[in-house]
Design a protein around this motif. Structure first.
Motif, PDB file in Angstrom:
ATOM      1  N   CYS A 142       0.858  -1.184   0.000  1.00 31.81           N
ATOM      2  CA  CYS A 142       0.000   0.000   0.000  1.00 31.81           C
ATOM      3  C   CYS A 142       0.895   1.235   0.000  1.00 31.81           C
ATOM      4  O   CYS A 142       1.890   1.295   0.719  1.00 31.81           O
ATOM      5  N   CYS A 188       0.468   2.829   3.815  1.00 31.04           N
ATOM      6  CA  CYS A 188       0.830   2.136   5.062  1.00 31.04           C
ATOM      7  C   CYS A 188       1.834   1.000   4.862  1.00 31.04           C
ATOM      8  O   CYS A 188       2.271   0.382   5.837  1.00 31.04           O
ATOM      9  N   CYS A 229      -4.659   0.620   0.367  1.00 34.26           N
ATOM     10  CA  CYS A 229      -5.356  -0.547   0.915  1.00 34.26           C
ATOM     11  C   CYS A 229      -6.725  -0.191   1.487  1.00 34.26           C
ATOM     12  O   CYS A 229      -7.054   0.978   1.660  1.00 34.26           O
ATOM     13  N   CYS A 258      -6.625   1.970   4.780  1.00 36.22           N
ATOM     14  CA  CYS A 258      -6.221   3.370   4.561  1.00 36.22           C
ATOM     15  C   CYS A 258      -7.325   4.169   3.866  1.00 36.22           C
ATOM     16  O   CYS A 258      -7.451   5.369   4.078  1.00 36.22           O
TER      17      CYS A 258
HETATM   18 ZN   LIG Z   1      -2.743   1.109   3.553  1.00 33.54          ZN
END
Ligand SMILES: [Zn+2]
Ligand SMILES: [Zn+2]
Lengths: 199, 199
Positions: free
Chosen positions: B57, B60, B69, B72
């Motif tokens: 991602c 993150c 993702c 997030c």
């Molecule tokens: Zn993420």
């Protein structure tokens, strides 16, 4: 909450490997994705190649990419002696001992009536026919010294001896270099019942 | 003498899985070919799909098939609180506890100078920048209570506090329901040094 779909599917797919539970499937997946994507790609290819190419040898049932495996087609081997084993790993073990120059028949299992595995399922009907047709001199029974392995050996020796074929069973007992106190009870029982007079 | 080439290659390829030695790779190979060719084909596909589709991602670093993702990009989560963990499995564990509604940053490891893993290798430079740029309210350090995990937490708390960010560390001690006599010494040491007055 789970991992992303592709990860979740890989975790599930790894469970087809014997001995791999949910936790180790997860650890394997994260390891491959984070540290060994090349290994994962190579493994995918090796799996597909093996599934596509590997089949049973038409003579001995062992795994091979050929119609007839290397051992069966090796003219230097004694085709008149057949050693019956349960698995391809057993063939490997016997080969590595360097003590055998005949050919094999691989049952890919053993008789197990409860699981519906009778003589036909492990190819014994065709094997019996082959032994008779080819006038095989000796059949060496090297199935495992387990209940199922012994039952399979007993069945085979029975049908083959009725056809007049010489049948032998490999010896079982205390392994060379094994210390008596560490050998399990059933091996010891085998060793005692199979004792021979000292000459 | 070995197995046929395609089998031998599959045995080698399986060794890329953590915890799989030569013997279990051999057992897995024979099992798949004899009893689960469908499973082997599915595993090959799942491996290739995961390698092709799964990446980190962009926010993150957790594994995802998306650019950002699901966590997030979930508007219901508190984007002002970031929990720092070492691995995707840690994210799963925290999510399953149901005790956290903020977002994550996944180090995919920890600081380990001997192995050449410094702040940049685990994305801490960009993470620090992001925390400052976005005016994050709190960073919760949930790295493991190991030497490396603690060192990583210490490093992060140091650089973030200098930027005026509120930093906290999750509590470590005797697990709920754990019996004192079965808890290891370093957990007990943590539990004592982290003791709090009874109110
Ligand atoms: Zn993420
Ligand atoms: Zn063969």
């Amino acid at each position: 909450m789970k991992f992303s779909p592709a990860l979740q599917e890989l975790i599930e797919a790894l469970r087809c490997l014997p001995g791999v539970g949910p936790k180790s499937a997860q650890r394997m997946t994260l390891h491959l994705l984070e540290r060994d994507r090349e290994g994962a790609t190579a493994l995918a290819a090796a799996l597909q190649t093996a599934v596509d190419k590997v089949d049973h040898c038409s003579r001995c049932r062992n795994f091979t990419e050929l119609e007839v495996c290397e051992i069966c087609s090796d003219a230097r081997r004694d085709a008149g002696t057949i050693c019956v084993v349960e698995t391809p790993a057993d063939v490997l073990a016997v080969e590595q001992s360097g003590s055998y120059r005949g050919v094999y028949f691989v049952l890919m299992g053993h008789l197990s009536p409860i699981d519906g595995i009778g003589p036909e399922e492990i190819g014994l009907d065709r094997f019996q026919q082959r032994v008779v047709d080819e006038g095989i001199e000796e059949v060496i029974l090297a199935t495992n010294p387990t209940v199922e392995g012994e039952a399979t050996a007993y069945y085979l020796s029975d049908v083959l001896q009725r056809e007049g074929v010489k049948v032998s069973r490999i010896a079982h007992g205390v392994p060379l270099g094994g210390e008596l106190e560490y050998v399990d009870g059933s091996t010891l029982a085998h060793a005692f019942s199979g004792r021979r007079p000292v000459e």
